[in-house]
Design a protein around this motif. Sequence first.
Motif, short mmCIF file in Angstrom:
data_model
loop_
_atom_site.label_atom_id
_atom_site.label_comp_id
_atom_site.label_asym_id
_atom_site.label_seq_id
_atom_site.Cartn_x
_atom_site.Cartn_y
_atom_site.Cartn_z
N ALA A 1 1.11 -1.32 -0.04
CA ALA A 1 -0.15 0.05 0.24
C ALA A 1 0.83 1.29 0.00
N LEU A 2 1.86 1.21 0.87
CA LEU A 2 2.99 2.39 0.49
C LEU A 2 3.58 2.47 -0.72
N ALA A 3 3.86 1.49 -1.28
CA ALA A 3 4.46 1.81 -2.77
C ALA A 3 3.62 2.15 -3.61
N GLU A 4 2.27 1.67 -3.50
CA GLU A 4 1.32 2.06 -4.42
C GLU A 4 0.80 3.96 -4.32
N ALA A 5 1.01 4.26 -3.18
CA ALA A 5 0.77 5.69 -2.76
C ALA A 5 1.66 6.58 -2.94
N THR A 6 2.97 6.16 -3.11
CA THR A 6 4.09 7.12 -3.42
C THR A 6 4.04 7.29 -4.61
N ARG A 7 4.09 8.83 -4.69
CA ARG A 7 4.24 9.18 -5.98
C ARG A 7 5.64 9.24 -6.78
N LEU A 8 5.45 9.10 -8.08
CA LEU A 8 6.72 9.14 -8.74
C LEU A 8 7.80 10.13 -8.53
N GLU A 9 9.26 10.13 -8.62
CA GLU A 9 10.07 11.05 -8.29
C GLU A 9 10.40 10.92 -6.70
N SER A 10 9.69 10.43 -5.87
CA SER A 10 9.82 10.45 -4.54
C SER A 10 11.09 9.50 -4.17
N VAL A 11 11.76 10.02 -3.28
CA VAL A 11 13.31 9.24 -2.91
C VAL A 11 12.97 8.11 -1.89
N LEU A 12 13.43 7.07 -2.45
CA LEU A 12 13.08 5.99 -1.49
C LEU A 12 14.38 5.23 -1.08
N ARG A 13 14.28 4.43 0.16
CA ARG A 13 15.50 3.57 0.38
C ARG A 13 14.97 2.15 0.51
N VAL A 14 15.24 1.10 -0.29
CA VAL A 14 14.90 -0.27 -0.01
C VAL A 14 15.81 -1.20 0.36
N THR A 15 15.61 -2.20 0.94
CA THR A 15 16.26 -3.21 1.31
C THR A 15 15.73 -4.58 0.86
N GLY A 16 16.65 -5.58 0.48
CA GLY A 16 16.06 -6.85 -0.15
C GLY A 16 17.06 -7.70 -0.95
N LYS A 17 16.66 -8.82 -1.40
CA LYS A 17 17.60 -9.75 -1.72
C LYS A 17 17.51 -9.63 -3.37
N VAL A 18 18.88 -9.76 -3.81
CA VAL A 18 19.04 -9.85 -5.21
C VAL A 18 18.53 -11.24 -5.80
N THR A 19 17.65 -11.19 -6.86
CA THR A 19 17.47 -12.58 -7.34
C THR A 19 17.50 -12.52 -9.00
N ALA A 20 17.86 -13.52 -9.44
CA ALA A 20 17.79 -13.66 -10.94
C ALA A 20 16.58 -13.57 -11.56
N ARG A 21 16.63 -12.85 -12.70
CA ARG A 21 15.15 -12.91 -13.30
C ARG A 21 15.20 -14.02 -14.29
N SER A 22 13.92 -14.56 -14.36
CA SER A 22 13.73 -15.71 -15.49
C SER A 22 13.76 -15.38 -16.79
N ASP A 23 14.21 -16.39 -17.64
CA ASP A 23 14.69 -15.88 -19.07
C ASP A 23 13.70 -15.18 -19.82
N ASP A 24 12.43 -15.40 -19.56
CA ASP A 24 11.45 -14.57 -20.35
C ASP A 24 11.08 -13.06 -19.88
N THR A 25 11.81 -12.70 -18.54
CA THR A 25 11.56 -11.42 -17.98
C THR A 25 12.63 -10.66 -18.06
N ILE A 26 13.95 -11.06 -18.78
CA ILE A 26 15.08 -10.38 -18.81
C ILE A 26 15.11 -9.39 -19.71
N ASN A 27 15.47 -8.20 -19.22
CA ASN A 27 15.56 -6.92 -20.08
C ASN A 27 16.96 -6.34 -20.29
N LEU A 28 17.32 -6.88 -21.67
CA LEU A 28 18.63 -6.28 -22.01
C LEU A 28 19.01 -4.88 -22.31
N LYS A 29 18.06 -4.34 -22.32
CA LYS A 29 17.97 -2.67 -22.39
C LYS A 29 18.74 -1.93 -21.15
N LEU A 30 18.43 -2.87 -19.85
CA LEU A 30 19.09 -2.27 -18.70
C LEU A 30 20.50 -3.20 -18.41
#
Length: 603
Positions: free
Chosen positions: A60-89
């Motif tokens: 709910a917090l993420a949904e309510a936060t406006r674009l260009e707000s400054v965030l701090r996030v913590t979490g675990k890095v996971t590999a994307r599945s082959d069909d969701t890889i974005n080679l533009k990034l």
Amino acid sequence: MHEYRTHRCGELRPADAGAEVRLSGWLHRRRDHGNLLFLDLRDASGITQCVLESGSELFALAEATRLESVLRVTGKVTARSDDTINLKLATGEVEVRVSAMEVLSPALPLPLQVNVDEPAGEEVRLRYRYLDLRREVMQRRLILRGAVIASIRERMRAQGFVEFQTPILTAASPEGARDYLVPSRLHRGKFYALPQAPQVFKQLLMVSGFDRYFQIAPCFRDEDARADRSPGEFYQLDFEMSFVTQDDVFAALEPVLHGVFEEFGGGAAVSGCPFRRIPYREAMRRYGSDKPDLRNPLELVEVSEVFRGSGFRLFSELVDGGGEVRCVRVAAQARSFCDRMNEWARGEGMAGLGYVVFVGGDGDGDSAGFKGGVKGDIKGEGPIARNLEDERVSRLAELSGAGAGEMVFLVAGKEVGDVERWGGLVRDELCRRLELLGDGFEFCWVTDFPMYERDNETGAPRFSHNPFSMPQGGIDALEGDPYEVLAWQYDIVCNGVELSSGAIRNHDPETMIRAFGVAGYSRERVEEEFGGILEALRFGAPPHGGSAPGIDRIVMLLAGERNLREVVAFPMNQRAEDLLMGAPAGVSAERLRELGLRIVEED
């Protein structure tokens, strides 16, 4: 774990999978897929995709936060599945599963969109420039600017140039534009001037015995804005050298410019060293401009002799009266194209734009809308050709280099300057409409500028460029016709953009006094107005010269932009206003009294 980040947003890679990380940045984009919420978190290094599941208490917090707000996030890095890889990034093979999130700084509703490349109107962009600069395209341009300046510094130092800083508060300058003036509190009624260029100081450094100077110099000129000129301030690679000729200056600058454009030009071809040299009068004759774009293959050719005494009275009378006719040769075009060019020419202030289409005796080379099939040698078609004898048409083809299937557009005028200016416009417009412009970066030096030109109001000689340039031939050259005197002055041009003017300086006081005398200055006036530099030269000055290519224009070309404001962090608008900071602004009556100033209202 660091309070704000363990990694920057553009750094995570598949090798980081499984790691607990912390990122901080701006909420760039949000995508709600129902059971998953994707947040793109951005900082100066790039973007990382962060993921929240619908069951998360942070959803709910993420949904309510406006674009260009400054965030701090913590979490675990996971590999994307082959069909969701974005080679533009750069980070497109991984994502962060968010376990904690905090809004460090909420954003107001945005006056312009940051996550798209389509910019808002200029006034909004300049008013909220800090938001405009968050856009990826603007980040790239400003990073490019910094890299170009760093590369220039390295290349100049490698040639033995020493970097100096010259004063910002100084005396008024004899440069061509108006000075920005700064009132003095300690010396009421007197003013400093912001430097239009470090010209005098860099010459004094040569007199001081420093052999090679440079700086990335801020310059200030109170002049109107253009696409390739910013009002207020700009930066240039300012450099000067002692005991040099014009060739030495060229040899010092060419590898710097060639190297920078090769390094940052995206693989585009760059003129090899030495750059082509074109005398000023030749540039005006062939291109109608003293800053020719050599990617344009078209050239002007004088064909006045064809019309002298001819049956085409409009041109013959003009030529007999001392005027000129020049032409531009292109492939034959349809009559409708010629009519549109004629309309365009009238809109530019010309009387019109004549043309002759050349066809062969066997009918080859006809263009749509023109009658062909004329027997014999090459013939001309069109209104002008019908009023010219066959031998004159043949001579026109010979002079212009035209053959069957080609045509020439004709520009005429009573004054050579008008013919050159109009011819240059026609050359550029034909190149644009026929899509003839080549690729790459084409450099050239325009050399041998006239020292003097005729003042339109007084008819007397006046300086055409920098008055402190050395005349070719020295003081003796100043005894003859002033309009035949050439100066050791030169411009460096790239793709039709003048990057810089430069010169071998007049280091001899008597030659300088004589040069100003030709322009109507008395010895007393020269001593009064330029006594500082004259006095320095009288203590022993080496022959010296230099140049000052514009940093803003260099970056503009490399970025493929047509407006300097796109490569300057905080530019003014075309009315010389800083919409972000609200400058220029009024000052208090108390401050005016302190400076001894009073505002006089316009009538």
